[in-house]
Structures are given as C-alpha cells and as structure tokens.
Design a protein around this motif. Structure first.
Motif, PDB file in Angstrom:
ATOM      1  N   ARG A 113      -2.628   8.560   0.794  1.00  0.00           N
ATOM      2  CA  ARG A 113      -2.705   7.616  -0.333  1.00  0.00           C
ATOM      3  C   ARG A 113      -2.449   6.174   0.131  1.00  0.00           C
ATOM      4  O   ARG A 113      -3.087   5.233  -0.343  1.00  0.00           O
ATOM      5  CB  ARG A 113      -1.720   8.016  -1.424  1.00  0.00           C
ATOM      6  N   ALA A 114      -1.522   5.999   1.066  1.00  0.00           N
ATOM      7  CA  ALA A 114      -1.260   4.652   1.610  1.00  0.00           C
ATOM      8  C   ALA A 114      -2.478   4.175   2.404  1.00  0.00           C
ATOM      9  O   ALA A 114      -2.859   3.000   2.328  1.00  0.00           O
ATOM     10  CB  ALA A 114      -0.020   4.650   2.489  1.00  0.00           C
ATOM     11  N   ALA A 115      -3.103   5.082   3.137  1.00  0.00           N
ATOM     12  CA  ALA A 115      -4.287   4.715   3.929  1.00  0.00           C
ATOM     13  C   ALA A 115      -5.435   4.306   2.999  1.00  0.00           C
ATOM     14  O   ALA A 115      -6.129   3.306   3.256  1.00  0.00           O
ATOM     15  CB  ALA A 115      -4.717   5.895   4.807  1.00  0.00           C
ATOM     16  N   GLU A 116      -5.608   5.035   1.917  1.00  0.00           N
ATOM     17  CA  GLU A 116      -6.690   4.703   0.979  1.00  0.00           C
ATOM     18  C   GLU A 116      -6.418   3.378   0.270  1.00  0.00           C
ATOM     19  O   GLU A 116      -7.323   2.569   0.076  1.00  0.00           O
ATOM     20  CB  GLU A 116      -6.843   5.825  -0.063  1.00  0.00           C
ATOM     21  N   ALA A 117      -5.162   3.166  -0.103  1.00  0.00           N
ATOM     22  CA  ALA A 117      -4.819   1.897  -0.765  1.00  0.00           C
ATOM     23  C   ALA A 117      -5.044   0.730   0.202  1.00  0.00           C
ATOM     24  O   ALA A 117      -5.624  -0.294  -0.174  1.00  0.00           O
ATOM     25  CB  ALA A 117      -3.375   1.921  -1.245  1.00  0.00           C
ATOM     26  N   ALA A 118      -4.614   0.894   1.455  1.00  0.00           N
ATOM     27  CA  ALA A 118      -4.791  -0.177   2.451  1.00  0.00           C
ATOM     28  C   ALA A 118      -6.273  -0.476   2.644  1.00  0.00           C
ATOM     29  O   ALA A 118      -6.688  -1.645   2.701  1.00  0.00           O
ATOM     30  CB  ALA A 118      -4.149   0.217   3.771  1.00  0.00           C
TER      31      ALA A 118
ATOM     32  N   GLU B 156       0.834  -1.219   0.000  1.00  0.00           N
ATOM     33  CA  GLU B 156       0.000   0.000   0.000  1.00  0.00           C
ATOM     34  C   GLU B 156       0.862   1.260   0.000  1.00  0.00           C
ATOM     35  O   GLU B 156       0.377   2.349  -0.274  1.00  0.00           O
ATOM     36  CB  GLU B 156      -0.949  -0.004   1.212  1.00  0.00           C
ATOM     37  N   ARG B 157       2.152   1.094   0.306  1.00  0.00           N
ATOM     38  CA  ARG B 157       3.056   2.259   0.316  1.00  0.00           C
ATOM     39  C   ARG B 157       3.716   2.480  -1.053  1.00  0.00           C
ATOM     40  O   ARG B 157       4.400   3.467  -1.245  1.00  0.00           O
ATOM     41  CB  ARG B 157       4.135   2.067   1.390  1.00  0.00           C
ATOM     42  N   TYR B 158       3.539   1.544  -1.978  1.00  0.00           N
ATOM     43  CA  TYR B 158       4.199   1.672  -3.282  1.00  0.00           C
ATOM     44  C   TYR B 158       3.374   2.569  -4.208  1.00  0.00           C
ATOM     45  O   TYR B 158       2.143   2.432  -4.291  1.00  0.00           O
ATOM     46  CB  TYR B 158       4.391   0.299  -3.941  1.00  0.00           C
TER      47      TYR B 158
ATOM     48  N   GLY C 151       0.732   0.865  10.545  1.00  0.00           N
ATOM     49  CA  GLY C 151       0.748   2.329  10.461  1.00  0.00           C
ATOM     50  C   GLY C 151      -0.060   2.875   9.295  1.00  0.00           C
ATOM     51  O   GLY C 151      -0.619   3.969   9.383  1.00  0.00           O
ATOM     52  N   SER C 152      -0.145   2.112   8.215  1.00  0.00           N
ATOM     53  CA  SER C 152      -0.899   2.588   7.044  1.00  0.00           C
ATOM     54  C   SER C 152      -2.378   2.729   7.379  1.00  0.00           C
ATOM     55  O   SER C 152      -3.062   3.598   6.845  1.00  0.00           O
ATOM     56  CB  SER C 152      -0.739   1.612   5.874  1.00  0.00           C
ATOM     57  N   LEU C 153      -2.875   1.855   8.257  1.00  0.00           N
ATOM     58  CA  LEU C 153      -4.303   1.896   8.601  1.00  0.00           C
ATOM     59  C   LEU C 153      -4.639   3.140   9.409  1.00  0.00           C
ATOM     60  O   LEU C 153      -5.776   3.581   9.459  1.00  0.00           O
ATOM     61  CB  LEU C 153      -4.712   0.661   9.418  1.00  0.00           C
ATOM     62  N   PHE C 154      -3.613   3.694  10.054  1.00  0.00           N
ATOM     63  CA  PHE C 154      -3.826   4.884  10.880  1.00  0.00           C
ATOM     64  C   PHE C 154      -3.341   6.158  10.183  1.00  0.00           C
ATOM     65  O   PHE C 154      -3.186   7.201  10.817  1.00  0.00           O
ATOM     66  CB  PHE C 154      -3.085   4.724  12.223  1.00  0.00           C
ATOM     67  N   GLY C 155      -3.054   6.058   8.907  1.00  0.00           N
ATOM     68  CA  GLY C 155      -2.646   7.242   8.144  1.00  0.00           C
ATOM     69  C   GLY C 155      -1.226   7.715   8.388  1.00  0.00           C
ATOM     70  O   GLY C 155      -0.862   8.821   7.993  1.00  0.00           O
TER      71      GLY C 155
END
Ligand SMILES: [Fe+2]
Length: 250
Positions: A174-179, A138-140, A165-169
């Motif tokens: 963009r990483a949060a939305e992808a996750a 999700e970070r790519y 961490g991605s789930l918490f923004g």
C-alpha cells in the motif's frame, strides 16, 4: 545528491547505534554520491528527552569525525519532529530545530493519524512562517485510503517527502502504491533515505536515483534528489511541478 532525512547520529533514537555504524553509513552515503545530509534525529516523540544542546554536541562530534576520516560529506542540522499542537511554539523557542536553521520543518505523524490533524498542523506551521516537509506520507493510512489528500497538502504549500524504501516495497504494497501515485501526479517534492543503519534502511541512494529515472523520467531524480533538497537546505523556494489533478470517481 542531498539527503534531508537520516538517523545517522548514534545513540539519539532508533537509528545508528554506535559511532562505527555512523561512520559506515557516512562512507556509504558518500560512495553512493551523497554530498550533504541532514542528521534528523527523532524529536518531540512522547517521552523523548532529546535536548538541542545534546543534539548539537553530537553533531559537532560527527563533523569532526568526518574530517578526521576524510569522508567527503557535509552534515547539516535538523530534526524529525513528531507533530503535536505546539510545535510552532517550540520551534520559535529553539527547543526544536528546522532543517539547517531555515524554515523547512521535517514533520512526522503517527501512521494512523487522521488526515484532518495533518491539515491542521500544516496550516498552523504555514501560518507561522514554517514550511512543513511532511515525512513519508505514503506510509500513513489516511493517505493510503485517499491519496488525494496529498494534492491538497501540496496546494497548501507543504513539501512532500517520500522514503526511498517505499519505492522498493519495503513498507508494504500500500505504501508502494501510494508513493507511485504521488510520483505520477508530480506531487513529490523530495525523496530521502530515512536511513537507520548501514545494513537495513541504509543511506545508499544510488539505486533509488536509477529507479526514479527509469520509472518517472530522467528529470525526476535530478529534481527530487538534487535540486529540491538543495533548495531546502539553502532555505530557498522549492520547484513545484504542475501537478496532475486527481479525478474523483463517483
Ligand atoms: Fe525518520
């Protein structure tokens, strides 16, 4: 819970800097309900000289300290392997390590890697009998631009590992939305802490467990924080939910 992605060994990478931090992280993980974690130091980064002998020595010291301090946590071996064309060879040679001596390989790509490279490396690993666990896709950028790639990699047989961490923004919108998209489409195989310290990017997974249950249903944290990571550590097939396909909009 079982956490398959942590940088808990000290002085190996950009994770824990000292044994004190390492023990604080271990206690924090255990207090939050983690029973097993993989100590996945960065490996195969350009210029990195991490040797398996040094890694294993450090892991043994960590296990001894856990016993001494009576922290109820089991540490298994593994590496977060930065992908290049030769990682299957290096795994065969024992220069790089899969998770807990099984077939699952925690594989990391540069954030700006083209999707085609992830397809190619995944394909090669699968062909050689390894199962890539794609670390925090999700970070790519390529995933953030077209999350449908995840569907293809999932269908190829890879495992998809999201970062807490991605789930918490913590890695941006963009990483949060992808996750979120990956979770809603039932394409995530496992969520892990990718813990680096006892202060930021910690190994405390309790809030993550709660959030997954609230947002994606009670069975979600059970599968992604317990069942599937346990299967990875035991080198068993993971549970693959029937994904919700992406509908292409023209
Ligand atoms: Fe990591």
């Amino acid at each position: 819970m079982i956490d398959i992605h942590t940088h808990i060994l000290p002085g190996m990478d950009d994770g824990s800097p000292t044994w004190e931090d390492t023990l604080e992280m271990a206690q924090m993980a255990a207090d939050a309900g983690t029973e097993v974690l993989a100590a996945t130091s960065h490996a195969n980064l350009p210029g990195s000289r991490l040797s398996v002998q040094d890694y294993r020595k450090r892991l043994e010291m960590f296990r001894a300290l856990l016993r001494e301090e009576r922290i109820p946590l089991m540490a298994v071996e593994g590496m977060e392997i930065f992908a290049d064309e030769h990682i299957a060879d290096k795994l065969d040679e024992g220069i790089l390590l899969p998770i807990n001596q099984g077939n699952y390989v925690l594989t990391e790509f540069a954030l700006n890697t083209p999707a085609s490279f992830i397809y190619r490396i995944s394909d090669r690993l699968l062909e050689r009998g390894y199962i890539p666990v794609i670390a925090h896709p999700e970070r790519y950028e390529c995933v953030q631009n077209a999350v449908v790639h995840i569907y293809e990699w999932y269908m190829m047989g890879t495992a998809i590992q999201l970062n807490k961490g991605s789930l918490f923004g913590r890695f941006g919108r963009r990483a949060a939305e992808a996750a979120d998209s990956i979770l809603r489409h039932r394409l995530a195989s496992v969520v892990a802490s990718d813990a680096h310290s006892p202060v930021v990017r910690t190994p405390d997974m309790s809030e993550c467990y709660r959030l997954l249950g609230v947002n994606y249903g009670r069975s979600c944290p059970k599968l992604l924080l317990e069942e599937n990571p346990a299967r990875i550590v035991r080198n068993e097939d993971i549970v693959r939910e029937k994904p919700v396909p992406y509908v292409l909009k023209w």
